[in-house]
Design a protein around this motif. Structure first.
Motif, short mmCIF file in Angstrom:
data_model
loop_
_atom_site.label_atom_id
_atom_site.label_comp_id
_atom_site.label_asym_id
_atom_site.label_seq_id
_atom_site.Cartn_x
_atom_site.Cartn_y
_atom_site.Cartn_z
N ASP A 283 5.43 11.82 -1.38
CA ASP A 283 4.11 11.46 -0.87
C ASP A 283 3.53 10.28 -1.63
O ASP A 283 2.86 9.42 -1.05
CB ASP A 283 3.16 12.66 -0.97
CG ASP A 283 3.50 13.77 0.01
OD1 ASP A 283 4.22 13.49 0.99
OD2 ASP A 283 3.06 14.91 -0.22
N GLN A 286 5.32 7.01 -0.31
CA GLN A 286 4.97 6.77 1.09
C GLN A 286 3.50 6.41 1.25
O GLN A 286 3.16 5.45 1.97
CB GLN A 286 5.32 8.00 1.93
CG GLN A 286 6.81 8.26 2.09
CD GLN A 286 7.51 7.21 2.94
OE1 GLN A 286 6.95 6.71 3.91
NE2 GLN A 286 8.75 6.89 2.60
N ASN A 287 2.63 7.14 0.59
CA ASN A 287 1.20 6.86 0.72
C ASN A 287 0.82 5.54 0.08
O ASN A 287 0.00 4.78 0.62
CB ASN A 287 0.39 8.00 0.10
CG ASN A 287 0.50 9.30 0.87
OD1 ASN A 287 0.82 9.29 2.06
ND2 ASN A 287 0.26 10.42 0.21
#
Length: 324
Positions: A283, A286-287
Motif C-alpha cells: 500500500d 502504490q499509494n
C-alpha cells in the motif's frame, strides 16, 4: 592411466557442485549486508522519487538497508557503468531504463546482454512543458516555429537526448515535416534540473513526465502543453494529448526497472524479484506512486527481458530514421 583421467573429471564435477551450492547459499542469505541501488538521474526527479519509494518499502521486509545513490553523470552512463561492472552478487543493483541509444550514438557499449533484468516498476508518458509566461502557448505554435526555424528553440531532453523523453517528440516533428537534424536538443542532469532552468528562463521547452512538473506548475511557474499518451491521464484531465492537437498518433515515454550486472544467478534473481514484488504491491508504494502521479507498472524478470530486447529494436529503428 584411467585413474589419471578419472580424477580431473571427478574434481571438475565436485567443483561445479560446490559452486552451485555456494550460489544457492548466497541467494538464500540475500541480503547479508547493505545493498546499493544506483539511480542514473539526479535527486528530486522521477527516477529518484520512484527508487527511493521502492527502497523504503523493500527495507521493511529486509534485515539490511538499501542505499539509493544518484549517479547522473554522462546522462546516466556513469551510473549504469557502475552497476554493470559490479560483482553479480545482488549487492549492487541499479536503474534499468532506456539504454539502447547509448551504443547507437557511440556513448557506451550497453546492450541487453549487459544487464540482468529483475523487475519493471514504473512507466510514464512523455510531456511537453513551457514556462508560464512563455509565448509558446500551444503545440501548434511550437510546430510552426520549428518548421520555420528548427534551431530557434532550446529544448531540454530532461536527461539523455535521443532517449525516453525526446524520441516521441522528434518522431512528431518528423511527421510534421520539421528538419529534426537542426533541432536544438540539450541534455540535462535529470528532469528536476531541466525544469528549474525552464522556470528561470534558461530553456524554452522541457520534455519529461507530467508528475515531475507538479510542484512548479502548482507554483504557477510552468505550464504543460501536451502529453504523448493515447488518452488523457486521469490525474491530468485538462492536459490534451498530442493526437488531439495534431491528429498524429505519437506516444512514448520512459520506463524504470531494476537490473543488475550480467551473470547473476537465477535463484538470486528470483529471490530479489520476489522482494521487489512485495514492495511494489505494498500500500505504501502504490499509494505514494499514485499520490505522486507516477504509473506503477509491473513486469517480472522474464517479461522485462523480452521488453528490453524490443526496446533495442525500436530505438534502432527510430534513430536510423533520424540519421537518414
Amino acid at each position: 592411466m584411467k585413474n589419471k583421467i578419472i580424477i580431473p573429471i571427478l574434481a571438475s564435477i565436485l567443483g561445479g557442485a560446490a559452486a552451485s551450492a555456494a550460489q544457492a547459499n548466497q541467494a538464500e542469505e540475500w541480503p547479508a549486508k547493505p545493498v546499493q541501488m544506483i539511480v542514473i538521474a539526479g535527486s528530486g526527479g522521477g527516477s529518484d522519487i520512484t527508487f527511493r519509494l521502492l527502497a523504503r518499502e523493500m527495507e521493511e521486509g529486509l534485515s539490511q538497508p538499501i542505499s539509493v545513490i544518484n549517479q547522473a553523470q554522462g546522462g546516466g552512463v556513469v551510473g549504469m557503468t557502475t552497476y554493470v561492472n559490479a560483482e553479480p552478487d545482488g549487492y549492487t543493483l541499479g536503474q534499468l531504463s532506456p539504454f539502447a541509444q547509448y551504443k547507437l550514438l557511440g556513448q557506451a557499449d550497453f546492450t541487453s546482454d549487459s544487464f540482468t533484468p529483475i523487475a519493471m516498476v514504473n512507466m510514464d508518458p512523455a510531456a511537453m512543458t513551457v514556462a508560464k509566461d512563455s509565448e509558446l502557448t500551444d503545440l501548434s505554435t511550437i510546430i510552426q516555429i520549428l518548421k520555420s526555424n528548427p534551431s530557434s528553440l532550446t529544448i531540454s531532453c530532461g536527461g539523455t537526448c535521443n532517449a525516453s523523453w525526446d524520441i516521441p517528440f522528434v518522431s512528431l516533428m518528423l511527421d510534421e515535416g520539421v528538419d529534426v537534424t537542426e533541432l536544438n536538443l540539450i541534455p540535462a542532469k535529470g528532469s528536476a534540473a531541466a525544469l528549474q532552468e525552464l522556470a528561470s528562463g534558461g530553456m524554452d521547452i522541457v520534455l519529461s513526465s507530467l508528475p515531475e512538473t507538479d510542484s512548479l506548475r502548482d507554483a504557477g511557474m510552468v505550464e504543460n502543453v501536451a502529453v504523448f499518451s493515447d488518452s488523457r491521464l486521469d490525474r491530468y484531465p485538462n492536459i490534451p494529448t498530442v493526437e488531439e492537437i495534431t491528429g498524429q498518433e505519437v506516444t512514448g515515454g520512459t520506463w524504470r526497472a531494476i537490473g543488475g550486472p550480467a551473470g547473476m544467478d537465477d535463484t538470486l534473481v528470483s529471490k530479489i524479484e520476489d522482494k521487489v514484488k512485495i514492495a511494489f504491491e505494498s500500500d505504501g508504494f502504490q499509494n505514494s506512486m499514485a499520490d505522486s502521479g507516477f504509473g506503477a507498472v509491473w513486469m517480472d524478470a522474464e517479461q522485462l527481458s523480452q521488453f528490453i530486447r524490443q526496446h533495442e529494436t525500436q530505438t534502432q529503428r527510430v534513430l536510423n530514421e533520424l540519421s537518414n
